[in-house]
Design a protein around this motif. Sequence first.
Motif, PDB file in Angstrom:
ATOM      1  N   GLN A 177      -3.267   5.743   0.289  1.00 34.55           N
ATOM      2  CA  GLN A 177      -3.978   5.055   1.356  1.00 34.55           C
ATOM      3  C   GLN A 177      -3.151   5.041   2.640  1.00 34.55           C
ATOM      4  OE1 GLN A 177      -5.219   1.064   0.396  1.00 34.55           O
ATOM      5  NE2 GLN A 177      -6.056   0.666   2.432  1.00 34.55           N
ATOM      6  N   ALA A 178      -1.867   4.740   2.512  1.00 35.79           N
ATOM      7  CA  ALA A 178      -0.998   4.733   3.689  1.00 35.79           C
ATOM      8  C   ALA A 178      -0.882   6.131   4.282  1.00 35.79           C
ATOM      9  CB  ALA A 178       0.374   4.189   3.329  1.00 35.79           C
ATOM     10  N   GLN A 216      -3.850   6.944   6.369  1.00 37.99           N
ATOM     11  CA  GLN A 216      -3.773   6.260   7.664  1.00 37.99           C
ATOM     12  C   GLN A 216      -2.854   7.011   8.618  1.00 37.99           C
ATOM     13  OE1 GLN A 216      -3.321   1.968   5.686  1.00 37.99           O
ATOM     14  NE2 GLN A 216      -3.402   1.851   7.911  1.00 37.99           N
ATOM     15  N   ASP A 269      -4.423  10.115  10.087  1.00 35.61           N
ATOM     16  CA  ASP A 269      -5.588   9.892  10.947  1.00 35.61           C
ATOM     17  C   ASP A 269      -5.153   9.821  12.409  1.00 35.61           C
ATOM     18  OD1 ASP A 269      -8.139   9.389  11.849  1.00 35.61           O
ATOM     19  OD2 ASP A 269      -8.093   7.249  11.347  1.00 35.61           O
ATOM     20  N   ALA A 299       1.794   1.872   8.886  1.00 35.20           N
ATOM     21  CA  ALA A 299       1.040   2.064   7.645  1.00 35.20           C
ATOM     22  C   ALA A 299       1.888   1.839   6.401  1.00 35.20           C
ATOM     23  CB  ALA A 299       0.430   3.465   7.612  1.00 35.20           C
TER      24      ALA A 299
END
Length: 368
Positions: free
Chosen positions: A229-230, A233, A236, A257
């Motif tokens: 998930q980090a 991020q 992105d 993140a």
Amino acid sequence: MTWFRAIGLMSGTSMDGVDVAFIETDGKGDVRQGPRASFSYSDDERRTLRAALDEAVRLTDRTARPGVLAQAHAIVTDRHRSAVVDFLKANGLDKGHVDVVGFHGQTVLHRPERHLTVQIGDGAALAASLGIPVVWDMRAADVAAGGQGAPLVPAYHRALAGAAHLEFPVAVLNVGGVANITFLPGDGDPIAFDTGPGNALLDDLMLERTGQAMDRDGKTASAGKINTQALMQLLDNPYFKAPPPKSVDRNDFSRAAVADLSTPDAAATLVAFTAQTVADSFALLPQRPRRVIVSGGGARNPVLLDMLQERCGCEVATADDMGWSADAMEAQAFAYLAVRSLNGLPLTFPGTTGVATPLTGGVLSRPA
């Protein structure tokens, strides 16, 4: 063919210290590698340089040295002077054996979209104190002409790859504070750009959480797990899909993140961030390289090398594997570029910085 004996100096965005390298070259396709060495900054010097980065954010005049920048400017000049003096003594060289010194200085701000790049360190003072001609301020001409001012090393990468008779296409990846790639098609000029983060985010994490300047040998990252998930991020960011030419400042990316992760997991995730952005950058190249050759501090991180091998889909080797130098590559490059500057040869190209035509650069300061 005229050969020059040159010393190159590099203090990278990781701010570990000063790398010094001696080469002999014609500034074209012939390079003889000589001795090299590194001279570390003290903890106090490194703290001053980091403070200078914060001060530099407010600069609009690349010649201004307000506040701590003046102190950092003096430190960079003096540490490079002492590094050359110590290097010459250690290798039994007299200053008369050196035709030119290529001095990069310390980048404290890089904002080519504002036609602004700032490298502290006084090349004229360095030439006067050493008694050797110095070529310095090598990014400014390219930025003034509308180029990115980075990367500058591709001309040297091309010379090394040509002399080694490598099977093209090949890519040379430098992982310093920022990571940049040089794509060498075999024929024609190189294509190069900053892929994104290198070691800076990891170095900053380690300094903040452990007091250590880096994750030596990737030991912390090897004990952690990538947080998907980090990582998503971190990835992105529109920069990664933007077409080259492009370049970044070491502070363009955030560690927010990974703020809540353990230090090992945060380290592993930041290494994955660097590796994935390198692999993703291949989509911006004309074709996938047959081999990626890694130089810079990242070549000393086995966790990063493993992640690159997993993600890049081609052979990954280090500069040392090729008989080059992973540690001294950029210092050697600035010796090579200094010779090219003396000869009026291009340092940058449309495919490397986006400048309209191949362009020379650098300021020559001679001893009084």
